[in-house]
Design a protein around this motif. Structure first.
Motif, PDB file in Angstrom:
ATOM      1  N   LYS A 115      -4.163  33.822  56.323  1.00  0.00           N
ATOM      2  CA  LYS A 115      -3.063  34.358  55.509  1.00  0.00           C
ATOM      3  C   LYS A 115      -2.239  33.237  54.876  1.00  0.00           C
ATOM      4  O   LYS A 115      -1.700  33.393  53.783  1.00  0.00           O
ATOM      5  N   ALA A 116      -2.142  32.122  55.563  1.00  0.00           N
ATOM      6  CA  ALA A 116      -1.297  31.029  55.078  1.00  0.00           C
ATOM      7  C   ALA A 116      -2.012  30.081  54.125  1.00  0.00           C
ATOM      8  O   ALA A 116      -1.366  29.434  53.299  1.00  0.00           O
ATOM      9  N   ARG A 117      -3.326  29.976  54.237  1.00  0.00           N
ATOM     10  CA  ARG A 117      -4.026  28.878  53.546  1.00  0.00           C
ATOM     11  C   ARG A 117      -5.117  29.284  52.564  1.00  0.00           C
ATOM     12  O   ARG A 117      -5.452  28.499  51.657  1.00  0.00           O
ATOM     13  N   ILE A 120      -6.250  33.611  48.378  1.00  0.00           N
ATOM     14  CA  ILE A 120      -6.438  35.036  48.100  1.00  0.00           C
ATOM     15  C   ILE A 120      -5.048  35.600  47.840  1.00  0.00           C
ATOM     16  O   ILE A 120      -4.094  35.213  48.511  1.00  0.00           O
ATOM     17  N   TRP A 121      -4.956  36.498  46.866  1.00  0.00           N
ATOM     18  CA  TRP A 121      -3.659  37.060  46.477  1.00  0.00           C
ATOM     19  C   TRP A 121      -3.711  38.575  46.514  1.00  0.00           C
ATOM     20  O   TRP A 121      -4.758  39.174  46.270  1.00  0.00           O
ATOM     21  N   LYS A 122      -2.527  39.140  46.789  1.00  0.00           N
ATOM     22  CA  LYS A 122      -2.412  40.588  46.979  1.00  0.00           C
ATOM     23  C   LYS A 122      -1.349  41.131  46.045  1.00  0.00           C
ATOM     24  O   LYS A 122      -0.213  40.659  46.043  1.00  0.00           O
ATOM     25  N   LYS A 123      -1.729  42.127  45.259  1.00  0.00           N
ATOM     26  CA  LYS A 123      -0.764  42.796  44.393  1.00  0.00           C
ATOM     27  C   LYS A 123      -0.587  44.217  44.893  1.00  0.00           C
ATOM     28  O   LYS A 123      -1.561  44.960  45.011  1.00  0.00           O
ATOM     29  N   TRP A 133       3.220  40.917  42.973  1.00  0.00           N
ATOM     30  CA  TRP A 133       2.345  39.945  43.637  1.00  0.00           C
ATOM     31  C   TRP A 133       3.088  39.447  44.861  1.00  0.00           C
ATOM     32  O   TRP A 133       4.145  38.823  44.731  1.00  0.00           O
ATOM     33  N   ILE A 134       2.544  39.678  46.038  1.00  0.00           N
ATOM     34  CA  ILE A 134       3.238  39.327  47.276  1.00  0.00           C
ATOM     35  C   ILE A 134       3.372  37.801  47.396  1.00  0.00           C
ATOM     36  O   ILE A 134       2.421  37.071  47.114  1.00  0.00           O
ATOM     37  N   ASN A 135       4.551  37.367  47.809  1.00  0.00           N
ATOM     38  CA  ASN A 135       4.905  35.941  47.986  1.00  0.00           C
ATOM     39  C   ASN A 135       5.121  35.184  46.679  1.00  0.00           C
ATOM     40  O   ASN A 135       5.373  33.980  46.696  1.00  0.00           O
ATOM     41  N   CYS A 136       5.022  35.857  45.532  1.00  0.00           N
ATOM     42  CA  CYS A 136       5.145  35.147  44.250  1.00  0.00           C
ATOM     43  C   CYS A 136       6.496  35.356  43.580  1.00  0.00           C
ATOM     44  O   CYS A 136       6.693  34.900  42.453  1.00  0.00           O
ATOM     45  N   ALA A 137       7.426  36.036  44.251  1.00  0.00           N
ATOM     46  CA  ALA A 137       8.740  36.260  43.643  1.00  0.00           C
ATOM     47  C   ALA A 137       9.426  34.923  43.417  1.00  0.00           C
ATOM     48  O   ALA A 137       9.252  33.981  44.192  1.00  0.00           O
ATOM     49  N   THR A 138      10.201  34.819  42.347  1.00  0.00           N
ATOM     50  CA  THR A 138      10.913  33.572  42.088  1.00  0.00           C
ATOM     51  C   THR A 138      12.403  33.715  42.397  1.00  0.00           C
ATOM     52  O   THR A 138      13.165  32.802  42.218  1.00  0.00           O
ATOM     53  N   GLY A 142      12.364  36.725  49.751  1.00  0.00           N
ATOM     54  CA  GLY A 142      11.052  36.218  50.145  1.00  0.00           C
ATOM     55  C   GLY A 142      10.814  34.771  49.754  1.00  0.00           C
ATOM     56  O   GLY A 142       9.813  34.169  50.137  1.00  0.00           O
ATOM     57  N   VAL A 143      11.699  34.169  48.974  1.00  0.00           N
ATOM     58  CA  VAL A 143      11.386  32.893  48.348  1.00  0.00           C
ATOM     59  C   VAL A 143      11.480  31.694  49.293  1.00  0.00           C
ATOM     60  O   VAL A 143      10.572  30.888  49.361  1.00  0.00           O
TER      61      VAL A 143
END
Lengths: 150, 81
Positions: A115-117, A120-123, A133-138, A142-143
């Motif tokens: 999950k950390a490395r 792969i991306w999840k929308k 897009w999970i973890n991609c917020a600016t 979550g940032v």
């Protein structure tokens, strides 16, 4: 020892047939499934996208680390790409070892590191019609911290 | 020196660029220079500090030199599992 990224449905009953031999005293498997709720929002479906050559290479490194750290006999991980529905299998892991402690520890290690490395991306698609897009917020909570659990 | 590289974008970067892979003529010296050039051009929201770079299918530090013909991928924060 194989880390595979696939656009095809994951079939654990089929995959498990190739796992293990008579040295094995413990087999731990993990299924990551598409959940209907995340961070308080209603989830309708997920899209997974991968940078396949590097995802499989980095995944293979993680499995090799698990073998070295925990002395497991075999480790297999299959991760989906494409559009998944609620309840679908997103990731499947099987670890075999002589004893259960190593198998449980290695399984936890593999999913956490993946999950950390692994690229792969999840929308997520939500009930209100929005997507993220999970973890991609600016901006937002979550940032700075770790991403949401999945 | 002018060179041409193949650039691939994933996830949110792919959507913000509007395509997955393109040939980019560039004078960028490092991968970091190249990302900043493309970020300015396309308005990517992620700063380089939250993106990783891969060159020819392996992770590299941002200071890696960009060579003619390289396959460069920009990777947003991952979220498998």
């Amino acid at each position: 020892m194989e880390f595979r990224v696939t656009g095809q449905k994951i079939d654990p009953a089929q995959l498990i047939l190739a796992i293990g031999d008579t040295r094995v005293g413990a087999c731990v498997t993990f299924e990551g499934r598409v959940r209907r709720q995340n961070e308080g929002r209603s989830v309708l479906s997920l899209d997974y996208e991968a940078f396949k050559p590097l995802a499989e290479k980095e995944g293979q490194r993680i499995l090799e680390e698990a073998r070295q750290k925990f002395g497991v006999l075999d480790a297999v991980c299959v991760h989906r790409t494409g559009s998944l529905k609620l309840g679908d299998l997103a990731v499947w892991i099987a670890i075999t070892a002589e004893h259960r402690g190593a198998a449980f520890d290695a399984c936890r290690y593999v999913i956490d590191e993946a999950k950390a490395r692994v690229p792969i991306w999840k929308k997520e698609h939500y009930g209100d019609g929005s997507t993220e897009w999970i973890n991609c917020a600016t901006r937002g909570p979550g940032v700075s911290g770790p991403g949401p659990a999945g | 020196m002018n060179k041409s590289v193949s650039v691939s974008y994933y996830a949110i970067l792919r959507e913000q660029r509007g395509l997955g892979t393109e040939e980019v003529p560039t004078m960028a010296v490092t991968a970091s220079d190249l990302y900043e050039e493309l970020r300015a051009r396309h308005g990517f929201t992620l700063p380089a500090s939250r993106v990783r770079v891969a060159v020819n299918d392996d992770f590299q530090p941002w200071g890696v030199a960009v060579e003619d013909g390289d396959r460069i991928a920009f990777l947003p924060p991952v979220a498998g599992g």
